[in-house]
Design a protein around this motif. Structure first.
Motif, short mmCIF file in Angstrom:
data_model
loop_
_atom_site.label_atom_id
_atom_site.label_comp_id
_atom_site.label_asym_id
_atom_site.label_seq_id
_atom_site.Cartn_x
_atom_site.Cartn_y
_atom_site.Cartn_z
N LYS A 1 -6.76 -2.29 8.49
CA LYS A 1 -6.30 -3.68 8.54
C LYS A 1 -4.95 -3.73 9.24
N ALA A 2 -4.55 -4.95 9.64
CA ALA A 2 -3.25 -5.10 10.30
C ALA A 2 -2.12 -4.69 9.37
N TRP A 3 -2.33 -4.87 8.05
CA TRP A 3 -1.28 -4.56 7.08
C TRP A 3 -1.38 -3.13 6.54
N GLY A 4 -2.44 -2.38 6.91
CA GLY A 4 -2.60 -1.02 6.40
C GLY A 4 -4.06 -0.64 6.26
N THR A 5 -4.47 -0.27 5.05
CA THR A 5 -5.84 0.18 4.80
C THR A 5 -6.43 -0.53 3.60
N GLU A 6 -7.59 -1.14 3.79
CA GLU A 6 -8.35 -1.68 2.67
C GLU A 6 -9.28 -0.58 2.18
N THR B 1 -0.05 3.70 -5.15
CA THR B 1 -1.12 3.31 -6.07
C THR B 1 -1.83 2.09 -5.51
N LEU B 2 -3.13 2.24 -5.27
CA LEU B 2 -3.93 1.16 -4.70
C LEU B 2 -4.41 0.18 -5.77
N SER B 3 -4.73 0.71 -6.95
CA SER B 3 -5.21 -0.13 -8.03
C SER B 3 -5.26 0.67 -9.32
N GLY C 1 -8.92 -2.04 -3.53
CA GLY C 1 -7.49 -1.76 -3.42
C GLY C 1 -7.02 -1.75 -1.99
N GLY C 2 -5.73 -1.56 -1.82
CA GLY C 2 -5.16 -1.52 -0.49
C GLY C 2 -3.88 -0.73 -0.45
N ALA C 3 -3.59 -0.15 0.71
CA ALA C 3 -2.39 0.66 0.89
C ALA C 3 -1.69 0.26 2.18
N ALA C 4 -0.37 0.47 2.21
CA ALA C 4 0.39 0.20 3.42
C ALA C 4 0.14 1.27 4.48
N GLU D 1 -1.76 3.45 7.20
CA GLU D 1 -2.92 3.30 8.07
C GLU D 1 -3.88 4.43 7.73
N PRO D 2 -5.19 4.27 8.01
CA PRO D 2 -6.15 5.31 7.62
C PRO D 2 -5.78 6.71 8.12
N ASN D 3 -5.27 6.82 9.35
CA ASN D 3 -4.94 8.14 9.89
C ASN D 3 -3.67 8.73 9.29
N GLN D 4 -2.98 7.95 8.45
CA GLN D 4 -1.77 8.45 7.78
C GLN D 4 -2.06 8.99 6.38
N ILE D 5 -3.30 8.79 5.92
CA ILE D 5 -3.66 9.22 4.57
C ILE D 5 -4.23 10.63 4.59
N ASP D 6 -3.73 11.48 3.72
CA ASP D 6 -4.24 12.85 3.61
C ASP D 6 -5.42 12.91 2.65
N HIS D 7 -5.26 12.30 1.46
CA HIS D 7 -6.34 12.29 0.49
C HIS D 7 -6.11 11.21 -0.56
#
Length: 259
Positions: A171-176, A203-205, A232-235, A237-243
Motif C-alpha cells: 500500500k502507499a502507507w506500507g503493507t496490508e 505490532t500489526l494487530s 493488520g497493517g505495518a508502516a 513496505e513488503p520488501n523491508q520485512i524480514d519475517h
C-alpha cells in the motif's frame, strides 16, 4: 376544537403533524387516526405547522402563547406550547442517539482499521461494487481480504504445531496484511508482529483466543474448527520485512513466518 379526550393515546397527533415520528410510530398512529375524529380535527388544524414549530424549538427555552400568537396559522396557545416542547424533546432525544452513534464510530476509528476480525459474517467488494467468487465464499471482512491477496507466506512451528499464513499487499502507507491462524488453543492473548530487516518490530494487530481455540482439526464444534483471520497493517513496505511472528502476551512465540 373539541375538548381533549382523557386518554393520552391521542397525544401523538402533534408529533405526527410535525413529521418527527419514526416509521413504526407513524404507522401505529395512522391506524388510530382512521377511527378517531378528534385526532383528525387536530391534524387539520396543525397542517403546515412543522416549519414554524421546528423553528420555535430551536429558540432558547420553550415556546410561549405570545410567540404562537404571531403565527398566521396557529393552534391554541396551550397546544402550541406543548408542540414546541415536544419538538424540543424529540430533537434532544435524537441528539442523544446521534451522540452515542458518533461515540461508537469514534471508538472504531481510535481502534484503527487493523483490529482483529474473527467473525463469520460479512464480505467484501472487488473495488467496482461487485463481489468476486473468492469474496462470496469468504465469511468475515478479514477472510474476504485474505481470499483476494495472492502474495502469501506460510509456516508451521514444529514445537507448538501452530500454523500461520500471512497474505500481503503493498500500500502507499506500507503493507496490508491478513493472518490466517490455525491449531491455536486458548485462552490466551496474542499479537501479530512484523520484524523488519533493520531489526525494528511493529505490532500489526492483537486479539484474544477463546477457550475453544481456532483451526483445531479434531475439534468437536464448528467454531473451533474454523481458522482465525486477523487484519493488520505495518508502516514497513513488503520488501523491508524480514519475517512475521505470532507472539503471546506472555512472550511465547507460537510461530514465525518468513516474509
Amino acid at each position: 376544537m373539541q375538548g381533549s379526550p382523557a386518554s393520552n393515546e391521542h397525544e401523538t397527533v402533534g408529533a405526527y403533524a410535525l413529521g418527527i415520528l419514526d416509521d413504526a410510530e407513524a404507522t401505529a398512529f395512522e391506524a388510530h387516526l382512521a377511527d378517531c375524529e378528534w385526532c383528525a380535527q387536530q391534524l387539520d388544524e396543525l397542517a403546515g405547522m412543522e416549519p414554524m414549530m421546528a423553528a420555535l424549538a430551536d429558540l432558547p427555552g420553550t415556546g410561549t402563547p405570545a410567540i404562537a400568537e404571531s403565527l398566521t396559522a396557529k393552534p391554541s396557545p396551550a397546544l402550541a406550547e406543548k408542540l414546541v416542547d415536544e419538538v424540543a424533546e424529540r430533537r434532544a432525544s435524537k441528539r442523544r442517539r446521534n451522540f452515542y452513534l458518533v461515540g461508537t464510530a469514534a471508538a472504531l476509528i481510535i481502534g484503527g482499521p487493523f483490529a482483529a476480525v474473527a467473525t463469520t459474517g460479512g464480505g467484501g467488494d472487488d473495488g467496482g461494487g461487485k463481489r468476486t467468487e473468492a469474496t462470496r465464499q469468504a465469511g468475515s471482512p478479514a477472510e474476504s481480504a485474505f481470499a483476494e491477496m495472492p502474495d502469501r507466506v506460510t509456516a508451521t512451528d514444529p514445537a507448538t504445531q501452530v500454523s500461520a499464513t500471512v497474505a500481503l499487499e503493498k500500500k502507499a502507507w506500507g503493507t496490508e496484511a491478513v493472518l490466517e491462524l490455525k491449531n491455536v488453543k486458548g485462552p490466551q492473548k496474542c499479537s501479530l508482529i512484523a520484524v523488519g530487516k533493520n531489526g525494528e518490530r511493529e505490532t500489526l494487530s492483537s486479539w484474544t483466543v477463546p477457550d475453544w481455540g481456532y483451526g483445531i482439526p479434531d475439534a468437536t464444534t464448528e467454531k473451533a474448527k474454523k481458522p482465525l483471520y486477523v487484519h493488520g497493517g505495518a508502516a514497513f513496505e513488503p520488501n523491508q520485512i524480514d519475517h512475521f511472528e505470532v507472539m503471546t502476551f506472555d512472550g511465547e512465540r507460537l510461530v514465525e513466518v518468513d516474509a
